[in-house]
Every structure is written in structure tokens, then in C-alpha cells.
Design a protein around this motif. Structure first.
Motif, PDB file in Angstrom:
ATOM      1  N   ALA A 132       0.869  -1.179   0.000  1.00 57.63           N
ATOM      2  CA  ALA A 132       0.000   0.000   0.000  1.00 57.63           C
ATOM      3  C   ALA A 132       0.903   1.226   0.000  1.00 57.63           C
ATOM      4  O   ALA A 132       1.866   1.295   0.757  1.00 57.63           O
ATOM      5  CB  ALA A 132      -0.892  -0.002   1.238  1.00 57.63           C
ATOM      6  N   ALA A 133       0.610   2.173  -0.885  1.00 50.92           N
ATOM      7  CA  ALA A 133       1.394   3.403  -0.965  1.00 50.92           C
ATOM      8  C   ALA A 133       0.527   4.576  -0.527  1.00 50.92           C
ATOM      9  O   ALA A 133      -0.657   4.617  -0.842  1.00 50.92           O
ATOM     10  CB  ALA A 133       1.878   3.626  -2.397  1.00 50.92           C
ATOM     11  N   ALA A 134       1.109   5.494   0.207  1.00 53.45           N
ATOM     12  CA  ALA A 134       0.353   6.656   0.663  1.00 53.45           C
ATOM     13  C   ALA A 134       1.110   7.949   0.390  1.00 53.45           C
ATOM     14  O   ALA A 134       2.333   7.996   0.470  1.00 53.45           O
ATOM     15  CB  ALA A 134       0.070   6.533   2.157  1.00 53.45           C
ATOM     16  N   ILE A 135       0.335   8.977   0.050  1.00 58.13           N
ATOM     17  CA  ILE A 135       0.894  10.312  -0.164  1.00 58.13           C
ATOM     18  C   ILE A 135       0.131  11.230   0.781  1.00 58.13           C
ATOM     19  O   ILE A 135      -1.097  11.207   0.789  1.00 58.13           O
ATOM     20  CB  ILE A 135       0.619  10.841  -1.598  1.00 58.13           C
ATOM     21  N   VAL A 136       0.840  12.005   1.578  1.00 57.88           N
ATOM     22  CA  VAL A 136       0.179  12.946   2.464  1.00 57.88           C
ATOM     23  C   VAL A 136       0.791  14.317   2.221  1.00 57.88           C
ATOM     24  O   VAL A 136       2.006  14.483   2.267  1.00 57.88           O
ATOM     25  CB  VAL A 136       0.364  12.557   3.947  1.00 57.88           C
ATOM     26  N   VAL A 137      -0.093  15.281   1.922  1.00 57.94           N
ATOM     27  CA  VAL A 137       0.364  16.636   1.650  1.00 57.94           C
ATOM     28  C   VAL A 137       0.120  17.516   2.869  1.00 57.94           C
ATOM     29  O   VAL A 137      -0.996  17.575   3.384  1.00 57.94           O
ATOM     30  CB  VAL A 137      -0.393  17.236   0.434  1.00 57.94           C
ATOM     31  N   LEU A 138       1.179  18.167   3.332  1.00 61.42           N
ATOM     32  CA  LEU A 138       1.051  19.030   4.502  1.00 61.42           C
ATOM     33  C   LEU A 138       1.289  20.494   4.150  1.00 61.42           C
ATOM     34  O   LEU A 138       2.009  20.801   3.201  1.00 61.42           O
ATOM     35  CB  LEU A 138       2.084  18.632   5.565  1.00 61.42           C
ATOM     36  N   ASP A 139       0.674  21.372   4.943  1.00 66.58           N
ATOM     37  CA  ASP A 139       0.940  22.798   4.802  1.00 66.58           C
ATOM     38  C   ASP A 139       2.379  22.946   5.290  1.00 66.58           C
ATOM     39  O   ASP A 139       2.711  22.489   6.384  1.00 66.58           O
ATOM     40  CB  ASP A 139      -0.020  23.587   5.701  1.00 66.58           C
ATOM     41  N   ALA A 140       3.228  23.565   4.488  1.00 63.58           N
ATOM     42  CA  ALA A 140       4.647  23.668   4.840  1.00 63.58           C
ATOM     43  C   ALA A 140       4.920  24.429   6.141  1.00 63.58           C
ATOM     44  O   ALA A 140       5.953  24.232   6.776  1.00 63.58           O
ATOM     45  CB  ALA A 140       5.416  24.314   3.696  1.00 63.58           C
ATOM     46  N   PHE A 141       3.989  25.282   6.534  1.00 62.69           N
ATOM     47  CA  PHE A 141       4.221  26.084   7.737  1.00 62.69           C
ATOM     48  C   PHE A 141       3.554  25.526   8.988  1.00 62.69           C
ATOM     49  O   PHE A 141       4.165  25.435  10.048  1.00 62.69           O
ATOM     50  CB  PHE A 141       3.747  27.518   7.492  1.00 62.69           C
ATOM     51  N   THR A 142       2.296  25.115   8.840  1.00 59.67           N
ATOM     52  CA  THR A 142       1.585  24.596  10.008  1.00 59.67           C
ATOM     53  C   THR A 142       1.741  23.090  10.154  1.00 59.67           C
ATOM     54  O   THR A 142       1.449  22.530  11.201  1.00 59.67           O
ATOM     55  CB  THR A 142       0.084  24.911   9.896  1.00 59.67           C
ATOM     56  N   LEU A 143       2.188  22.438   9.073  1.00 61.37           N
ATOM     57  CA  LEU A 143       2.332  20.978   9.031  1.00 61.37           C
ATOM     58  C   LEU A 143       0.995  20.259   9.201  1.00 61.37           C
ATOM     59  O   LEU A 143       0.942  19.109   9.627  1.00 61.37           O
ATOM     60  CB  LEU A 143       3.343  20.495  10.101  1.00 61.37           C
ATOM     61  N   ASP A 149      -4.146  17.320   2.152  1.00 57.77           N
ATOM     62  CA  ASP A 149      -4.604  16.377   1.123  1.00 57.77           C
ATOM     63  C   ASP A 149      -3.886  15.045   1.329  1.00 57.77           C
ATOM     64  O   ASP A 149      -2.820  14.997   1.948  1.00 57.77           O
ATOM     65  CB  ASP A 149      -4.279  16.932  -0.273  1.00 57.77           C
ATOM     66  N   SER A 150      -4.504  13.976   0.817  1.00 58.23           N
ATOM     67  CA  SER A 150      -3.847  12.666   0.947  1.00 58.23           C
ATOM     68  C   SER A 150      -4.502  11.669   0.005  1.00 58.23           C
ATOM     69  O   SER A 150      -5.624  11.888  -0.463  1.00 58.23           O
ATOM     70  CB  SER A 150      -3.944  12.153   2.385  1.00 58.23           C
ATOM     71  N   ALA A 151      -3.794  10.609  -0.286  1.00 54.57           N
ATOM     72  CA  ALA A 151      -4.317   9.571  -1.173  1.00 54.57           C
ATOM     73  C   ALA A 151      -3.553   8.272  -0.931  1.00 54.57           C
ATOM     74  O   ALA A 151      -2.393   8.295  -0.527  1.00 54.57           O
ATOM     75  CB  ALA A 151      -4.179  10.000  -2.630  1.00 54.57           C
ATOM     76  N   VAL A 152      -4.235   7.154  -1.167  1.00 57.39           N
ATOM     77  CA  VAL A 152      -3.580   5.856  -0.995  1.00 57.39           C
ATOM     78  C   VAL A 152      -3.913   4.950  -2.182  1.00 57.39           C
ATOM     79  O   VAL A 152      -4.884   5.182  -2.899  1.00 57.39           O
ATOM     80  CB  VAL A 152      -4.036   5.145   0.295  1.00 57.39           C
ATOM     81  N   ALA A 153      -3.109   3.938  -2.359  1.00 58.84           N
ATOM     82  CA  ALA A 153      -3.336   2.964  -3.426  1.00 58.84           C
ATOM     83  C   ALA A 153      -2.790   1.630  -2.935  1.00 58.84           C
ATOM     84  O   ALA A 153      -1.745   1.575  -2.298  1.00 58.84           O
ATOM     85  CB  ALA A 153      -2.626   3.389  -4.702  1.00 58.84           C
ATOM     86  N   VAL A 154      -3.542   0.570  -3.208  1.00 60.43           N
ATOM     87  CA  VAL A 154      -3.092  -0.769  -2.816  1.00 60.43           C
ATOM     88  C   VAL A 154      -2.783  -1.537  -4.093  1.00 60.43           C
ATOM     89  O   VAL A 154      -3.496  -1.413  -5.086  1.00 60.43           O
ATOM     90  CB  VAL A 154      -4.195  -1.517  -2.029  1.00 60.43           C
ATOM     91  N   GLN A 177      -2.443   1.782   7.619  1.00 59.34           N
ATOM     92  CA  GLN A 177      -3.880   1.661   7.854  1.00 59.34           C
ATOM     93  C   GLN A 177      -4.559   1.087   6.615  1.00 59.34           C
ATOM     94  O   GLN A 177      -5.406   0.199   6.711  1.00 59.34           O
ATOM     95  CB  GLN A 177      -4.463   3.045   8.167  1.00 59.34           C
ATOM     96  N   ALA A 178      -4.162   1.585   5.458  1.00 55.17           N
ATOM     97  CA  ALA A 178      -4.754   1.113   4.195  1.00 55.17           C
ATOM     98  C   ALA A 178      -4.480  -0.374   4.004  1.00 55.17           C
ATOM     99  O   ALA A 178      -5.336  -1.116   3.506  1.00 55.17           O
ATOM    100  CB  ALA A 178      -4.176   1.906   3.028  1.00 55.17           C
ATOM    101  N   LEU A 179      -3.311  -0.807   4.419  1.00 54.63           N
ATOM    102  CA  LEU A 179      -2.945  -2.213   4.263  1.00 54.63           C
ATOM    103  C   LEU A 179      -3.780  -3.092   5.196  1.00 54.63           C
ATOM    104  O   LEU A 179      -4.236  -4.164   4.823  1.00 54.63           O
ATOM    105  CB  LEU A 179      -1.460  -2.382   4.569  1.00 54.63           C
ATOM    106  N   ARG A 180      -4.006  -2.588   6.404  1.00 48.40           N
ATOM    107  CA  ARG A 180      -4.820  -3.333   7.370  1.00 48.40           C
ATOM    108  C   ARG A 180      -6.241  -3.495   6.838  1.00 48.40           C
ATOM    109  O   ARG A 180      -6.814  -4.582   6.863  1.00 48.40           O
ATOM    110  CB  ARG A 180      -4.882  -2.582   8.710  1.00 48.40           C
ATOM    111  N   GLU A 181      -6.794  -2.397   6.345  1.00 50.87           N
ATOM    112  CA  GLU A 181      -8.160  -2.437   5.831  1.00 50.87           C
ATOM    113  C   GLU A 181      -8.276  -3.341   4.610  1.00 50.87           C
ATOM    114  O   GLU A 181      -9.273  -4.014   4.422  1.00 50.87           O
ATOM    115  CB  GLU A 181      -8.628  -1.024   5.508  1.00 50.87           C
ATOM    116  N   ALA A 182      -7.230  -3.350   3.797  1.00 49.77           N
ATOM    117  CA  ALA A 182      -7.236  -4.193   2.598  1.00 49.77           C
ATOM    118  C   ALA A 182      -7.188  -5.660   3.008  1.00 49.77           C
ATOM    119  O   ALA A 182      -7.766  -6.524   2.348  1.00 49.77           O
ATOM    120  CB  ALA A 182      -6.035  -3.852   1.718  1.00 49.77           C
ATOM    121  N   GLY A 183      -6.498  -5.940   4.095  1.00 50.78           N
ATOM    122  CA  GLY A 183      -6.385  -7.316   4.558  1.00 50.78           C
ATOM    123  C   GLY A 183      -7.627  -7.794   5.270  1.00 50.78           C
ATOM    124  O   GLY A 183      -7.942  -8.983   5.267  1.00 50.78           O
TER     125      GLY A 183
END
Length: 239
Positions: free
Chosen positions: A59-70, A74-79, A224-230
Motif C-alpha cells: 500500500a502506498a500513501a501520499i500525504v500533503v502538509l501545509d509547509a508552515f503549520t504541518l 490532502d492525501s491519497a492511498v493505493a493498494v 492503515q490502508a494495508l490493514r483495511e485491505a487485509g
DNA sequence: GCGACAG
DNA sequence: ATCTTGTCGC
């Protein structure tokens, strides 16, 4: 977001190295980076069971954070399945397909992507971070937890202290201390940003822990995505 | 031939 | 990467 160049799956290790040698010409592992970095994305992958085989579920995940507040914006996952066995130096061919799937599901385009792995701190100067950068056109940098190539002195104890990572006479990265009392991380340039700027952003996103907040958030999400996929009752027994 | 070897 | 108990420390 849209992916510029499609991923090519090599038939064997020799083909994989040829692809790296070709794509390396398009990498730009230098420069000050984007003028304005408002969002930073983290990429991470988690595996099910014993990892290493060519068909491991992941499972791959991308999480986008505000560079200042962290804060997460945005986020996305793929299994999916790994399409290549684990071979040091050819790591990208294993995770990239699923990482690109996740990126395509992102609603925003991050200003910088911090990868879990190396950039030019690689045997042929084309690690995962460089590869992802060339395929997406996005500025990328590598943040590895352990060394792949190169030698280095022990960096100072204070956050921000670092030591050159030298491989075959070239400075390919920096062994950077992000917190006092923790093992340093290995930062290297990926695409469209140089080492100094990359280290600045790594330090800015790691105000509390050893790893950047981007990586930590992505790690939590793909697990988390991997757990749910399983747990899914989605793949009915083949009985 | 003997180690080293991102995740 | 993942498998895993207890243990040290804030």
C-alpha cells in the motif's frame, strides 16, 4: 494530479539499470528548489507479510502538509502488488507503480515531495527520489533511514548538524541530525532541488521527531490502508 | 572469494 | 520492509 511519464516495467535487472541510465539524463538534482514552497508531500509504502518477492502486496500513501503549520491538506492511498523483487539499487521499480497510482488520486499538486529512500545517494545516482521526480516533474528529495552507498563522519549532536555523505569522491548527500539523541537521516537531492535546500525543508518538517512529519503521516496512512485491505471481505474465497 | 546492500 | 517481549526513560 497527472503523471507526465508512464512507468516502464523492466523485464530483468539489466533492463532496469538501462532505464535508470536513460532517465538519469533528465534529472536535475540541484538548484534552490521552488521559489515558494507552501505544501510538502510525504511518500511511504507498507508491505503485507514477508517483503522481498516480486508480487508482495503493498500500500502506498501520499500525504500533503501545509509547509508552515504541518497540517494535512490532502492525501491519497493505493493498494497493489510489487512488480519487481527487492534489489538494492533497483528499489524504485518495486514501489513506483503503486506510488504513481496514489499520486494520480491526489486532488492537489504539492510543491515538494519528500521520499522514503534515497535520491542521488545511489550507486548510479538515480534513486527512488530522482525517478519519481523525473516521472512527475515535481521537485523531490530523498530522506533515507539507513545508508545505501557512501562514507561519512559522525555528524554533530545538535539538530541541524550534518556530515557529507561521500561516494566515489562525490558528495552525494548529507547525514543530517534532526533531533538530539537520535540517529541521523540520509538526505539527498532528487529532482529540481539541491541538497542544501532539501535539508532546510527536512529540518523544517521534523520539529519534534527523527523523521519528517510528512513521512510519519504517510507511514501511518499506508499501514492503515494495508490493514483495511487485509480485513476486506472483498476477495471471496476461491472455494 | 568475502562482505555490503534504500524499503 | 516485517516478525515481536520486555525494558529504559520522560
Amino acid at each position: 494530479m497527472r503523471i507526465l511519464q508512464p512507468h516502464t516495467r523492466p523485464a530483468d535487472e539489466a533492463a532496469a539499470r538501462r532505464i535508470q541510465d536513460e532517465l538519469r539524463a533528465r534529472a536535475e538534482p540541484f538548484g534552490p528548489g521552488p521559489e515558494r514552497v507552501r505544501t510538502i508531500a510525504g511518500v511511504d509504502v507498507a508491505y503485507a507479510g514477508a517483503a522481498g518477492a516480486a508480487d508482495d502486496q503493498l500500500a502506498a500513501a501520499i500525504v500533503v502538509l501545509d509547509a508552515f503549520t504541518l497540517e494535512v491538506v490532502d492525501s491519497a492511498v493505493a493498494v497493489g502488488r510489487a512488480e519487481f523483487p527487492y534489489v538494492p539499487g533497483l528499489f524504485a521499480f518495486r514501489e513506483l507503480p503503486t506510488v504513481l497510482d496514489a499520486l494520480e488520486r491526489l486532488d492537489t499538486v504539492p510543491d515538494l515531495v519528500l521520499c522514503d529512500g534515497h535520491g542521488v545517494a545511489h550507486p548510479r545516482r538515480f534513486g527512488l527520489a530522482c525517478h519519481l521526480g523525473v516521472l512527475t516533474g515535481l521537485p523531490t528529495a530523498g530522506v533515507g533511514k539507513t545508508r545505501l552507498v557512501g562514507e561519512h563522519a559522525e555528524p554533530g549532536a545538535a539538530p541541524g548538524d550534518g556530515a557529507d555523505l561521500v561516494h566515489e569522491g562525490e558528495v552525494v548527500g548529507r547525514v543530517l541530525r534532526t533531533q538530539r539523541g537520535v540517529k541521523p537521516v540520509y538526505v539527498s537531492a532528487g529532482h529540481r532541488i539541491g541538497l542544501d535546500a532539501a535539508c532546510r525543508h527536512v529540518l523544517a518538517t521534523a520539529p519534534r521527531y527523527r523523521l519528517p512529519e510528512t513521512t510519519r503521516q504517510a507511514d501511518a496512512l499506508c499501514r492503515q490502508a494495508l490493514r483495511e485491505a487485509g480485513t476486506e471481505s472483498g476477495s471471496p474465497a476461491l472455494s
